[in-house]
Design a protein around this motif. Sequence first.
Motif, PDB file in Angstrom:
ATOM      1  N   ALA A   1       0.836  -1.320   0.188  1.00  0.00           N
ATOM      2  CA  ALA A   1       0.195  -0.148   0.170  1.00  0.00           C
ATOM      3  C   ALA A   1       0.951   1.135  -0.050  1.00  0.00           C
ATOM      4  O   ALA A   1       0.810   2.082  -0.624  1.00  0.00           O
ATOM      5  CB  ALA A   1      -0.861   0.075   1.159  1.00  0.00           C
ATOM      6  N   GLU A   2       1.833   1.320   0.713  1.00  0.00           N
ATOM      7  CA  GLU A   2       2.737   2.374   0.945  1.00  0.00           C
ATOM      8  C   GLU A   2       3.544   2.409  -0.397  1.00  0.00           C
ATOM      9  O   GLU A   2       3.792   3.923  -0.940  1.00  0.00           O
ATOM     10  CB  GLU A   2       3.859   2.352   2.125  1.00  0.00           C
ATOM     11  N   ALA A   3       3.647   1.565  -1.020  1.00  0.00           N
ATOM     12  CA  ALA A   3       4.489   1.653  -2.357  1.00  0.00           C
ATOM     13  C   ALA A   3       3.483   2.463  -3.589  1.00  0.00           C
ATOM     14  O   ALA A   3       3.979   2.819  -4.738  1.00  0.00           O
ATOM     15  CB  ALA A   3       4.947   0.259  -2.909  1.00  0.00           C
ATOM     16  N   GLN A   4       2.512   2.380  -3.346  1.00  0.00           N
ATOM     17  CA  GLN A   4       1.550   3.039  -4.193  1.00  0.00           C
ATOM     18  C   GLN A   4       1.862   4.848  -4.162  1.00  0.00           C
ATOM     19  O   GLN A   4       1.353   5.290  -5.351  1.00  0.00           O
ATOM     20  CB  GLN A   4       0.127   2.926  -3.817  1.00  0.00           C
ATOM     21  N   PHE A   5       2.594   5.220  -3.416  1.00  0.00           N
ATOM     22  CA  PHE A   5       3.077   6.648  -3.408  1.00  0.00           C
ATOM     23  C   PHE A   5       4.479   6.688  -3.906  1.00  0.00           C
ATOM     24  O   PHE A   5       5.159   7.670  -3.754  1.00  0.00           O
ATOM     25  CB  PHE A   5       3.115   6.964  -1.820  1.00  0.00           C
ATOM     26  N   ASP A   6       4.790   5.691  -4.528  1.00  0.00           N
ATOM     27  CA  ASP A   6       6.288   5.777  -5.109  1.00  0.00           C
ATOM     28  C   ASP A   6       6.510   7.084  -6.004  1.00  0.00           C
ATOM     29  O   ASP A   6       5.968   7.203  -7.015  1.00  0.00           O
ATOM     30  CB  ASP A   6       6.664   4.545  -5.737  1.00  0.00           C
ATOM     31  N   PRO A   7       7.242   7.882  -5.757  1.00  0.00           N
ATOM     32  CA  PRO A   7       7.354   9.138  -6.611  1.00  0.00           C
ATOM     33  C   PRO A   7       8.186   8.835  -8.103  1.00  0.00           C
ATOM     34  O   PRO A   7       7.885   9.701  -8.899  1.00  0.00           O
ATOM     35  CB  PRO A   7       8.349  10.282  -5.695  1.00  0.00           C
ATOM     36  N   HIS A   8       8.979   7.839  -7.848  1.00  0.00           N
ATOM     37  CA  HIS A   8       9.437   7.531  -9.237  1.00  0.00           C
ATOM     38  C   HIS A   8       8.775   6.792 -10.162  1.00  0.00           C
ATOM     39  O   HIS A   8       8.847   7.174 -11.454  1.00  0.00           O
ATOM     40  CB  HIS A   8      10.978   6.698  -8.949  1.00  0.00           C
ATOM     41  N   ARG A   9       7.889   6.035  -9.748  1.00  0.00           N
ATOM     42  CA  ARG A   9       7.094   5.008 -10.646  1.00  0.00           C
ATOM     43  C   ARG A   9       5.750   5.744 -10.865  1.00  0.00           C
ATOM     44  O   ARG A   9       5.494   5.558 -12.117  1.00  0.00           O
ATOM     45  CB  ARG A   9       6.832   3.780  -9.672  1.00  0.00           C
ATOM     46  N   TYR A  10       5.216   6.530 -10.067  1.00  0.00           N
ATOM     47  CA  TYR A  10       3.755   6.944 -10.412  1.00  0.00           C
ATOM     48  C   TYR A  10       3.925   8.554 -10.051  1.00  0.00           C
ATOM     49  O   TYR A  10       3.194   9.274 -10.556  1.00  0.00           O
ATOM     50  CB  TYR A  10       3.143   6.570  -9.138  1.00  0.00           C
ATOM     51  N   GLY A  11       4.941   9.112 -10.018  1.00  0.00           N
ATOM     52  CA  GLY A  11       5.124  10.621 -10.021  1.00  0.00           C
ATOM     53  C   GLY A  11       4.336  11.225  -8.601  1.00  0.00           C
ATOM     54  O   GLY A  11       4.137  12.495  -8.813  1.00  0.00           O
ATOM     55  N   TYR A  12       4.277  10.592  -7.473  1.00  0.00           N
ATOM     56  CA  TYR A  12       3.618  11.190  -6.300  1.00  0.00           C
ATOM     57  C   TYR A  12       4.769  12.144  -5.642  1.00  0.00           C
ATOM     58  O   TYR A  12       5.761  11.954  -5.221  1.00  0.00           O
ATOM     59  CB  TYR A  12       3.558   9.980  -5.239  1.00  0.00           C
ATOM     60  N   LYS A  13       4.448  13.512  -5.676  1.00  0.00           N
ATOM     61  CA  LYS A  13       5.067  14.599  -5.261  1.00  0.00           C
ATOM     62  C   LYS A  13       4.106  15.576  -4.414  1.00  0.00           C
ATOM     63  O   LYS A  13       3.712  16.533  -5.231  1.00  0.00           O
ATOM     64  CB  LYS A  13       5.892  15.326  -6.308  1.00  0.00           C
ATOM     65  N   PRO A  14       3.660  15.258  -3.289  1.00  0.00           N
ATOM     66  CA  PRO A  14       2.648  16.031  -2.701  1.00  0.00           C
ATOM     67  C   PRO A  14       3.193  17.597  -2.544  1.00  0.00           C
ATOM     68  O   PRO A  14       4.368  17.916  -2.124  1.00  0.00           O
ATOM     69  CB  PRO A  14       2.604  15.391  -1.347  1.00  0.00           C
TER      70      PRO A  14
END
Length: 205
Positions: free
Chosen positions: A129-142
């Motif tokens: 679940a935490e891996a769904q916030f991966d900035p490299h794979r998904y671009g998650y940058k809050p």
Amino acid sequence: MPLTDTLYNFHWVREGEAARSSQAFFGGLEGLMTRHGLKAIINLRGENGDLSWYRYERAVCERLGAQHIDAQLDSRHLPTRSMLATLVGAFETAPRPFLMKCSGGHDRTAFACALYLLHRDGWAAMPAAEAQFDPHRYGYKPKAGQHWLKPFLAFAAENAAGRPLAAWVREVYDPADLDQWLSARGLADSHKGIFEKPHRSPFQL
């Protein structure tokens, strides 16, 4: 990977079962859904019947015989119990495979995908679940007001005290408790308050 998959930030959360993406702008939604055999969309941007992207999305689903489910989230405001209950209900009823999407596929989508995995596999799925916030794979940058999203998972696990996610959401979850939990950990400024009414950008046409 097809160019449109890259353009739309498309990824499988669980192969053949649940996927994630951004809004499929530029008319590519039908191709995306057909290529991956998607049978439903869980739209995290909420009902927006006056906007062209929403009407297009509904029309594509109608042509393909796919379900379109609105489960609104707001990346800068803490969700109400009813919002999370609607999302969990979508997890339970959407035909497989389904697509979860917001605008960029980064923030609300990461949050929803993380909750889906916890709903599907229990609290032992926390690393996935935490891996769904991966900035490299998904671009998650809050950005400002979005820093509560990932910490929500730790709050949920603690507050649920062993209850399954769905039962916790429907019977226990209170955004005021989340607000206090965040404040106690120096994250009072991680959000813009508890959700009250939809907020949308004037550019979301």
